[in-house]
Design an enzyme around this catalytic site. Structure first.
Site, PDB file in Angstrom:
ATOM      1  N   ASP A   5       5.901  -3.440   5.974  1.00 29.82           N
ATOM      2  CA  ASP A   5       4.722  -3.823   6.740  1.00 29.82           C
ATOM      3  C   ASP A   5       5.136  -4.954   7.674  1.00 29.82           C
ATOM      4  O   ASP A   5       5.422  -6.055   7.222  1.00 29.82           O
ATOM      5  CB  ASP A   5       3.631  -4.243   5.768  1.00 29.82           C
ATOM      6  CG  ASP A   5       2.332  -4.621   6.455  1.00 29.82           C
ATOM      7  OD1 ASP A   5       2.263  -4.577   7.699  1.00 29.82           O
ATOM      8  OD2 ASP A   5       1.386  -4.955   5.751  1.00 29.82           O
TER       9      ASP A   5
ATOM     10  N   LYS B 132       2.790   0.655  10.764  1.00 33.41           N
ATOM     11  CA  LYS B 132       1.539  -0.050  11.052  1.00 33.41           C
ATOM     12  C   LYS B 132       1.546  -0.432  12.528  1.00 33.41           C
ATOM     13  O   LYS B 132       2.553  -0.900  13.055  1.00 33.41           O
ATOM     14  CB  LYS B 132       1.468  -1.309  10.190  1.00 33.41           C
ATOM     15  CG  LYS B 132       0.262  -2.176  10.444  1.00 33.41           C
ATOM     16  CD  LYS B 132       0.337  -3.376   9.526  1.00 33.41           C
ATOM     17  CE  LYS B 132      -0.777  -4.341   9.758  1.00 33.41           C
ATOM     18  NZ  LYS B 132      -0.699  -5.472   8.808  1.00 33.41           N
TER      19      LYS B 132
END
Length: 86
Positions: A1, A41
């Site tokens: 992430d 993401k």
């Protein structure tokens, strides 16, 4: 992430997110095995769909995911892809 430090300028946030996401994509294409999966993401912006189309050109299966757990009004979502094309 990975995500950039956000500021008040939403287009700058989207651009920074795109740059990080594009680099993650490059690494994934280079190192994933053919059956590998990647989740990226990204913040919605002008270039995000361009990156998704690039992802589609390298993987058999791809989709855009906006999880229910993401707060309302968030410009954050995820690209998922698997089965790298040869």
């Amino acid at each position: 992430d990975v995500a950039p430090a956000t500021i008040e300028n939403k287009s700058m946030n989207a651009w920074r997110s795109y740059e990080l996401s594009a680099r993650s994509f490059e690494i994934g294409v280079r190192f994933l095995k053919p059956a590998g999966r990647i989740v990226i993401k990204i913040f919605e912006g002008e270039d995000s769909i361009k990156l998704f189309r690039e992802l589609q050109s390298h993987f058999e299966n791809s989709k855009i995911i906006h999880p229910k757990a993401v707060r309302a009004g968030s410009r954050e979502y995820y690209f998922y892809a698997d089965t790298r094309k040869k």
